[in-house]
Design a protein around this motif. Structure first.
Motif, PDB file in Angstrom:
ATOM      1  N   GLU B 160      14.159  33.461  14.244  1.00 28.26           N
ATOM      2  CA  GLU B 160      15.117  32.975  15.257  1.00 28.26           C
ATOM      3  C   GLU B 160      15.219  31.449  15.277  1.00 28.26           C
ATOM      4  O   GLU B 160      16.225  30.886  15.692  1.00 28.26           O
ATOM      5  CB  GLU B 160      14.789  33.523  16.652  1.00 28.26           C
ATOM      6  N   ARG B 161      14.163  30.771  14.775  1.00 28.42           N
ATOM      7  CA  ARG B 161      14.222  29.299  14.709  1.00 28.42           C
ATOM      8  C   ARG B 161      15.300  28.829  13.740  1.00 28.42           C
ATOM      9  O   ARG B 161      15.747  27.694  13.783  1.00 28.42           O
ATOM     10  CB  ARG B 161      12.883  28.741  14.222  1.00 28.42           C
ATOM     11  N   LEU B 162      15.677  29.712  12.802  1.00 24.61           N
ATOM     12  CA  LEU B 162      16.608  29.307  11.751  1.00 24.61           C
ATOM     13  C   LEU B 162      18.024  29.830  11.980  1.00 24.61           C
ATOM     14  O   LEU B 162      18.824  29.917  11.058  1.00 24.61           O
ATOM     15  CB  LEU B 162      16.091  29.792  10.390  1.00 24.61           C
ATOM     16  N   LEU B 163      18.320  30.195  13.218  1.00 27.12           N
ATOM     17  CA  LEU B 163      19.697  30.592  13.533  1.00 27.12           C
ATOM     18  C   LEU B 163      20.525  29.342  13.783  1.00 27.12           C
ATOM     19  O   LEU B 163      19.986  28.260  14.005  1.00 27.12           O
ATOM     20  CB  LEU B 163      19.709  31.461  14.797  1.00 27.12           C
ATOM     21  N   GLN B 164      21.851  29.504  13.785  1.00 29.58           N
ATOM     22  CA  GLN B 164      22.713  28.411  14.223  1.00 29.58           C
ATOM     23  C   GLN B 164      22.450  28.155  15.704  1.00 29.58           C
ATOM     24  O   GLN B 164      22.059  29.078  16.438  1.00 29.58           O
ATOM     25  CB  GLN B 164      24.187  28.772  14.020  1.00 29.58           C
ATOM     26  N   ALA B 165      22.688  26.912  16.142  1.00 25.80           N
ATOM     27  CA  ALA B 165      22.280  26.508  17.489  1.00 25.80           C
ATOM     28  C   ALA B 165      22.802  27.443  18.590  1.00 25.80           C
ATOM     29  O   ALA B 165      22.045  27.855  19.465  1.00 25.80           O
ATOM     30  CB  ALA B 165      22.740  25.070  17.739  1.00 25.80           C
ATOM     31  N   LYS B 301      26.593  33.170   7.416  1.00 24.22           N
ATOM     32  CA  LYS B 301      26.447  31.730   7.569  1.00 24.22           C
ATOM     33  C   LYS B 301      26.898  31.277   8.962  1.00 24.22           C
ATOM     34  O   LYS B 301      26.409  30.283   9.496  1.00 24.22           O
ATOM     35  CB  LYS B 301      27.269  31.030   6.477  1.00 24.22           C
ATOM     36  N   GLN B 302      27.831  32.036   9.561  1.00 24.84           N
ATOM     37  CA  GLN B 302      28.299  31.681  10.898  1.00 24.84           C
ATOM     38  C   GLN B 302      27.185  31.708  11.937  1.00 24.84           C
ATOM     39  O   GLN B 302      27.255  31.007  12.935  1.00 24.84           O
ATOM     40  CB  GLN B 302      29.393  32.664  11.347  1.00 24.84           C
ATOM     41  N   VAL B 303      26.184  32.551  11.726  1.00 28.99           N
ATOM     42  CA  VAL B 303      25.109  32.636  12.729  1.00 28.99           C
ATOM     43  C   VAL B 303      23.748  32.181  12.196  1.00 28.99           C
ATOM     44  O   VAL B 303      22.809  32.009  12.961  1.00 28.99           O
ATOM     45  CB  VAL B 303      24.973  34.067  13.310  1.00 28.99           C
ATOM     46  N   MET B 304      23.622  32.012  10.879  1.00 25.72           N
ATOM     47  CA  MET B 304      22.320  31.655  10.311  1.00 25.72           C
ATOM     48  C   MET B 304      22.407  30.343   9.537  1.00 25.72           C
ATOM     49  O   MET B 304      23.424  30.049   8.925  1.00 25.72           O
ATOM     50  CB  MET B 304      21.855  32.736   9.324  1.00 25.72           C
ATOM     51  N   GLN B 305      21.289  29.610   9.536  1.00 26.79           N
ATOM     52  CA  GLN B 305      21.238  28.401   8.715  1.00 26.79           C
ATOM     53  C   GLN B 305      20.993  28.774   7.249  1.00 26.79           C
ATOM     54  O   GLN B 305      20.482  29.852   6.959  1.00 26.79           O
ATOM     55  CB  GLN B 305      20.113  27.483   9.199  1.00 26.79           C
ATOM     56  N   TRP B 306      21.309  27.834   6.345  1.00 21.64           N
ATOM     57  CA  TRP B 306      21.139  28.101   4.914  1.00 21.64           C
ATOM     58  C   TRP B 306      19.730  28.580   4.586  1.00 21.64           C
ATOM     59  O   TRP B 306      19.542  29.464   3.764  1.00 21.64           O
ATOM     60  CB  TRP B 306      21.438  26.859   4.070  1.00 21.64           C
ATOM     61  N   ARG B 307      18.734  27.966   5.227  1.00 22.10           N
ATOM     62  CA  ARG B 307      17.354  28.344   4.895  1.00 22.10           C
ATOM     63  C   ARG B 307      17.080  29.814   5.154  1.00 22.10           C
ATOM     64  O   ARG B 307      16.433  30.483   4.366  1.00 22.10           O
ATOM     65  CB  ARG B 307      16.362  27.487   5.702  1.00 22.10           C
ATOM     66  N   ILE B 311      16.057  32.738   2.533  1.00 25.09           N
ATOM     67  CA  ILE B 311      14.898  33.621   2.745  1.00 25.09           C
ATOM     68  C   ILE B 311      15.320  35.081   2.629  1.00 25.09           C
ATOM     69  O   ILE B 311      14.661  35.897   1.992  1.00 25.09           O
ATOM     70  CB  ILE B 311      14.261  33.341   4.130  1.00 25.09           C
ATOM     71  N   LEU B 312      16.463  35.398   3.235  1.00 24.68           N
ATOM     72  CA  LEU B 312      16.979  36.767   3.203  1.00 24.68           C
ATOM     73  C   LEU B 312      17.242  37.210   1.764  1.00 24.68           C
ATOM     74  O   LEU B 312      16.905  38.326   1.364  1.00 24.68           O
ATOM     75  CB  LEU B 312      18.274  36.808   4.020  1.00 24.68           C
ATOM     76  N   PHE B 313      17.831  36.317   0.982  1.00 22.95           N
ATOM     77  CA  PHE B 313      18.120  36.616  -0.423  1.00 22.95           C
ATOM     78  C   PHE B 313      16.825  36.925  -1.174  1.00 22.95           C
ATOM     79  O   PHE B 313      16.713  37.934  -1.874  1.00 22.95           O
ATOM     80  CB  PHE B 313      18.849  35.425  -1.058  1.00 22.95           C
ATOM     81  N   VAL B 314      15.816  36.050  -1.011  1.00 19.27           N
ATOM     82  CA  VAL B 314      14.545  36.255  -1.712  1.00 19.27           C
ATOM     83  C   VAL B 314      13.869  37.536  -1.224  1.00 19.27           C
ATOM     84  O   VAL B 314      13.333  38.316  -2.020  1.00 19.27           O
ATOM     85  CB  VAL B 314      13.618  35.031  -1.518  1.00 19.27           C
TER      86      VAL B 314
END
Lengths: 78, 336
Positions: B160-165, B301-307, B311-314
């Motif tokens: 949740e720390r890596l979501l969009q603001a 990408k609208q709700v999540m940051q690139w990082r 992570i999801l991809f990996v």
């Protein structure tokens, strides 16, 4: 004059929903402005979880499918 | 009952066109006619019946049910609901936000979203009719496990720390919105649906799903038929067979950005397996094409940051690779 917003990510179903509302409004002679909104924050504000969703004059009327003709007529005539 | 479709293909291809099942074109056409006719008949019947049964299951009710549940039970439930709830991937973002703003942990939401494209009635019908119930069972168990463990992992790194603001804020100020529940009551879409309302819902589902998947059936079976008729026997087995450990991660890395619907991929799976591609490699490739795609990552990408997307991809790459190796190993030992 009704302000109608169709909420959705821009998929085919959202486009069809907007088109059929416009078409039916024209047939019934009801004046409307229909806009398509893809902003996720707007969907969250209205509590929408499945799209397409229909908001009429700020009130959520429908969510999750292309609405049927009888539903659209009911909204437009109320 | 299913041999009717084989006989239909015999009639059309062998008797009417005068081709032999043993030559390339005849074999490919026979495969195409048999599989497309079988798939369409089964889809129409099953989609209608299943939709009739689950007409009152809506994501809003799933959300209310999942909110405030025990966390560990939540991953299993999230994944199970992901499998059975009617849900189109174009609603991923509002669904994600709806769950998040109701305070459901990101991991449980992701269990739902990861399992949903992998397991649905269309995939089950196709798998069971083309590859048998044993393979179907394995597929369902693996699909749900990927959803559950993926969710568990994402919560363990506090995704949740890596979501969009704005999404992060929604999660922190969680409260259950009631707007949609109100309209559901107004339109009579609650528990006690009448049979005619259920029929109407089922017909909507049927036309909606068929209009989305029909082309995938043709593409999938077409590719499968081409593989069947035109790739030399033994070529796949020889080049991508058991010995090559790298073929699994390579297949997954290729599959994740590719977009395909489960409907299109399963006939290709059938063909690949009969051509001698190891079961695990096939499963890994197909699940990775279905579970995620490039356009879907753009949406997220609208709700999540690139990082978090990386992570999801990996995470998907690693889990499908493990699935592939596990099943290649099991089938090597004679378990499958």
């Amino acid at each position: 004059m009704k302000t109608i917003q169709v909420l959705g990510s821009g998929c085919t179903k959202c486009r069809k929903t907007a088109e059929s509302i416009e078409r039916i409004a024209e047939q019934l002679g009801v004046e409307v402005t229909v806009t398509k909104e893809a902003d996720p924050q707007l969907m969250m504000q209205h509590g929408v979880m499945t799209t397409p969703a229909v908001v009429i004059d700020g009130r959520l009327q429908h969510s999750g499918s292309i609405p049927h003709r009888d539903e659209i007529e009911r909204w437009l005539q109320s | 009952m299913l041999e009717w479709f084989s006989r239909l293909a015999d009639f059309l291809i062998v008797e009417q066109l005068g081709l032999s099942r043993d030559d390339r074109l005849g074999g490919a056409l026979h495969f195409f006619v048999e599989d497309t006719s079988k798939i369409f008949v089964l889809l129409v019947v099953m989609i209608y019946l299943i939709a009739l049964a689950r007409a009152s299951l809506r994501v809003e009710r799933v959300r209310d049910y999942l909110a405030g549940r025990n966390r560990y039970l939540g991953y299993g439930l999230g994944s199970a609901f992901g499998a059975i709830t009617p849900f189109c991937s174009c609603s991923s973002i509002p669904l994600f936000l709806g769950f998040t703003s109701a305070g459901i942990p990101i991991g449980i939401t992701m269990s739902f979203l990861l399992t949903s494209p992998l397991i649905n009635e269309v995939a089950i019908v196709l798998l069971a009719s083309l590859l048998g119930w044993k393979f179907t069972l394995v597929y369902v168990v693996v699909g749900m496990s990927v959803g559950m463990f993926g969710g568990l992992f994402l919560d363990s790194i506090r995704a949740e720390r890596l979501l969009q603001a704005f999404a992060r804020k929604a999660f922190d100020n969680a409260s259950a919105p009631a707007a949609v529940d109100n309209i559901i009551e107004n339109s009579g879409q609650n528990d006690s649906l009448t049979l005619s309302a259920r029929h109407r819902f089922a017909m909507d589902e049927l036309t909606d799903i068929l209009s989305r998947v029909w082309k995938w059936v043709f593409i999938g079976v077409g590719v499968g038929a081409a593989l069947h008729g035109f790739v030399p026997e033994g070529w796949i087995e020889q080049h991508l067979g058991d010995g090559q450990w790298w073929s699994v991660p390579a297949a997954v890395a290729l599959g994740i950005p590719l977009y395909a619907n489960a409907t299109g991929v399963i006939p290709v799976m059938e063909s690949l397996i009969t051509q001698g591609l190891p079961v695990g490699t096939t499963l890994a490739f197909c699940m990775s094409t279905v579970a995620a795609s490039f356009p879907e990552f753009i949406l997220l990408k609208q709700v999540m940051q690139w990082r978090l997307l990386a992570i999801l991809f990996v995470l998907l790459l690693v889990s499908f690779t493990l699935v592939g190796w596990l099943f290649n190993g099991l089938s090597g030992l004679g378990f499958l």
